[in-house]
Design an enzyme around this catalytic site. Structure first.
Site, PDB file in Angstrom:
ATOM      1  N   PHE B  16      -0.091   1.789  -2.291  1.00  0.00           N
ATOM      2  CA  PHE B  16       1.207   1.131  -2.443  1.00  0.00           C
ATOM      3  C   PHE B  16       1.859   1.499  -3.770  1.00  0.00           C
ATOM      4  CE2 PHE B  16      -0.900  -1.693   0.657  1.00  0.00           C
ATOM      5  CZ  PHE B  16       0.054  -1.658   1.654  1.00  0.00           C
ATOM      6  N   GLY B  17       1.090   1.446  -4.876  1.00  0.00           N
ATOM      7  CA  GLY B  17       1.668   1.730  -6.187  1.00  0.00           C
ATOM      8  C   GLY B  17       2.210   3.150  -6.273  1.00  0.00           C
ATOM      9  N   VAL B  81      -9.056  14.044  -8.376  1.00  0.00           N
ATOM     10  CA  VAL B  81      -8.904  14.105  -9.833  1.00  0.00           C
ATOM     11  C   VAL B  81     -10.227  13.710 -10.466  1.00  0.00           C
ATOM     12  CG1 VAL B  81      -7.666  13.205 -11.827  1.00  0.00           C
ATOM     13  CG2 VAL B  81      -6.450  13.607  -9.677  1.00  0.00           C
ATOM     14  N   GLU B 172     -10.352 -13.713   6.187  1.00  0.00           N
ATOM     15  CA  GLU B 172      -9.712 -13.081   7.346  1.00  0.00           C
ATOM     16  C   GLU B 172     -10.745 -12.366   8.205  1.00  0.00           C
ATOM     17  OE1 GLU B 172      -6.347 -10.792   5.680  1.00  0.00           O
ATOM     18  OE2 GLU B 172      -5.101 -12.449   6.379  1.00  0.00           O
ATOM     19  N   ASP B 302      -4.038  -1.968  -8.855  1.00  0.00           N
ATOM     20  CA  ASP B 302      -5.305  -2.645  -9.138  1.00  0.00           C
ATOM     21  C   ASP B 302      -5.935  -2.211 -10.455  1.00  0.00           C
ATOM     22  OD1 ASP B 302      -5.006  -3.909  -6.752  1.00  0.00           O
ATOM     23  OD2 ASP B 302      -6.771  -3.046  -5.774  1.00  0.00           O
ATOM     24  N   ALA B 316      -1.066  -5.914  -2.804  1.00  0.00           N
ATOM     25  CA  ALA B 316      -0.047  -4.906  -2.558  1.00  0.00           C
ATOM     26  C   ALA B 316       1.279  -5.184  -3.273  1.00  0.00           C
ATOM     27  CB  ALA B 316       0.171  -4.744  -1.051  1.00  0.00           C
TER      28      ALA B 316
END
Lengths: 420, 420
Positions: B16-17, B81, B172, B302, B316
């Site tokens: 997301f980021g 990376v 969940e 995060d 998110a």
């Protein structure tokens, strides 16, 4: 006195042959156990579309237990059969042994390397879902690697795809791969020069789709050429290496991807019967599909080699009809009736070659083009098991057809699966 | 004189980021390179549904190159990376190094074992798609093994599922697992005695869903109990073995399945910066999300630990807002404008617990039940990337809701994937 034990019929393999045998035995006064080492049935005719990133593997798999719920006399065991003791009427497995009164063997087939060196180690196959997913992941990975590769020779090698075998699987996959590359991957990789990409289809015999009328073979070959596939006939392969494939005429083609669809052989379980095997390591059976000397053991599908003239193709309709007949013959035997011999009712052959094109050989008629393609779509959608699977497959086709998009261009699982 | 080179911004991580950073930089006068070791974006909030056999993994993955096609100034490289050289402004990778003018690090997080013995070796995790698929395959496999297991102790161990961690993921997944067992698997395994099945949720703290209003935690706990989940609070885990989990109070629970959702820590790439890390191995950053001493390096999502009071959740919306701000701050820096500090606009929290039930904490209001559940459905469907993915996920939900059926009850790939 206890009630009399019902005869126990064990069916090995939940492919087309095994499933249709089970369907025939459902609701009859017998106890049925279906055994498979997977927990799902696989719809093999669409494997090549999984490899071409068009549909997800789950869409052509269906949980076996879900299929059997409505049959009160059928149970399932996820087990790997490792041996057969015909004298004791017992199967050895990776767990407790399984006893049977009647046995229907329907384990299918594996790829046949014909002893060509390097095939088992370096080639990709299209015989099960794991292989199809591994091939899809590999194709997408070599494009990613090519995009980072400054050396032109290495890049060309990464972008050369060799499909060995011009039968239906090779032809259908070659067409699907060529279309995956032509539009979706070309848009995904704007920095790559797509003139460096090659797709070759190598056929050892004089023509692709051997066994079909010559007009259909020629049409398929022309369609593939139109899609950019280099079709080479009379090009038998001598050896496969990690970086190249060598032809019998000495030519070497540098490639990181060899897809082997050149042949199949019977499942190794056939050898466990301890009887002489026929060509292709298939089990010779009587016209009623029984193993000679063991009328309680039936073999159906790709593993079966019924005696008599004429070679049956190793395709789903044969397995379906044989599975059904084996089950009927068992029910007849239980009623003291004589067995019926297998007679193949050929529903015809359909092979698709990219969008809007297919060849059909149905009811003795040969035709090609859009009508054949529509027929192919309909037949495969109907045969697929599970309404949601049909929905998911149809949506994958729709995205491909309408948007020229392959929705499952995913390298997934990211971790390498053991074996190719 | 050649034309002036555009500043090159490298974004590491397509979660997301990273994706929202890229979107913000698209069509701006900069050159953007997105780097990820996978070729797809993963929609993490639905990972637990993949593990619960409700949707296929492909449905919550989207090919990164497909997302970037419409951005003319954004390229993608599939690379891992391995190191950062801030002095040289260079990334070491598994291939050629990558140079940057600005760097946005968004690699996310991994599961945190907190040093509890045996967790890394024996537990399952829900932090990426491979793990979710491995857990799904394992759950279905232990049921298959239990159906063949005559020993009652071993069978009970196979049928005991322990989820560690009462946060949103644990809650969940516990609800989804309990419902998978209650209807679909109960119908699949008619020979099993389902009184032998146990699902436990272990939370170390005094209450599940810590951080939410007490009324929501209590509701979630009651819903889980209603679904048959044994919720244990103040039950910290001391050790995990291949066959059991041991609690700190000495109790041992025999189980073949421990799912560890107890915590996350920053991605190891944070350590490659060579700076002191904060709690949870996260990288302390300035209010503008820059690494101290390196204003050209931003950390979002995060892995980022912005200075100041108040702890941000690792979710998110934080990553999305931080990715967007980091990109904006780079564009401002290029225009000589001062950086903006990060301020979190909390859109609220939604946690679903089985069908028809969820807890919502939105706009400062706490509510539960069917309305919260509908809100959960809508938000997740909208956030999911790709129209076909939405269609496939919606059909998975529909089959579950209408037919009490989990369509992806597939052990696939059949071959074990390396690592858990």
């Amino acid at each position: 006195m206890g009630k009399r034990r019902r005869p126990r019929i064990v069916v090995v393999g939940a492919g087309f042959g095994g499933l249709w045998a089970v369907r025939t035995l459902a609701f009859e006064p017998v106890e049925v156990l279906l055994v498979d080492r997977r927990n799902h049935h696989t719809f093999f005719p669409l494997l090549y579309q999984v490899a071409a990133a068009e549909i997800e593997p789950e869409a052509i798999a269906f949980p076996i237990r879900g299929l059997l719920r409505r049959f009160p006399n059928v149970a399932f065991e996820m087990a790997e059969v490792r041996g057969i003791d015909p004298a004791a009427r017992r199967l050895e497995t990776d767990g407790p042994p399984i006893d049977y009164d009647f046995l229907i063997l329907a384990p299918g087939s594996l790829a046949h390397t014909f002893g060509v060196p390097g095939v088992a180690e370096h080639a990709f196959f299209l015989k099960d879902l794991d292989q199809a997913v591994a091939l899809r992941n590999h194709i997408l990975s070599v494009f990613e690697r090519a995009a980072r590769e400054p050396d032109p020779l290495r890049r060309r090698r990464l972008l050369t795809f060799v499909i060995v075998g011009g039968g239906p699987t090779g032809v259908e996959f070659a067409g699907a791969l060529a279309e995956l590359i032509a539009r979706p991957l070309r848009r995904d990789f704007p920095t790559l020069d797509f003139r460096e990409v090659r797709v070759l289809l190598l056929e050892a015999m004089a023509e692709v789709l051997p066994g079909l009328p010559a007009v259909l073979s020629a049409y398929a070959r022309e369609r593939l050429r139109h899609l950019g596939v280099e079709v080479r006939r009379r090009a038998p392969v001598a050896a496969v290496g990690p970086d190249r494939v060598r032809l019998q005429d000495g030519e070497a083609i540098e490639t990181a991807t060899v897809v082997w669809t050149a042949g199949v052989r019977g499942h190794p379980l056939g050898a466990a019967l301890g009887l002489p095997l026929g060509p292709g390591e298939r089990v010779p059976v009587t016209p009623a599909l029984q193993v000679p000397g063991h009328p309680e053991i039936y073999v159906v599908g790709d593993l079966a080699l019924p005696e008599g003239p004429g070679k049956l193709p190793m395709v789903a309709p044969v397995a379906i009809q044989q599975g059904t007949l084996a089950a009927r013959n068992i029910l007849r035997a239980l009623k003291g009736r004589p067995s019926l011999p297998f007679r193949y009712r050929d529903p015809g052959t359909l092979v698709t070659i990219g969008r809007n094109a297919a060849v059909a050989h149905v009811f003795g008629r040969a035709f090609t083009g859009f009508a054949a393609w529509l027929l192919w779509l309909g037949v495969h959608l109907i045969r697929l098991i599970g309404m949601r699977n049909r929905l998911v497959v149809l949506s994958g086709w729709a995205w491909d057809y309408l948007f020229y998009e392959r929705v499952v261009r995913l390298i997934l699982p990211s971790l390498p699966v053991r074996g190719k």
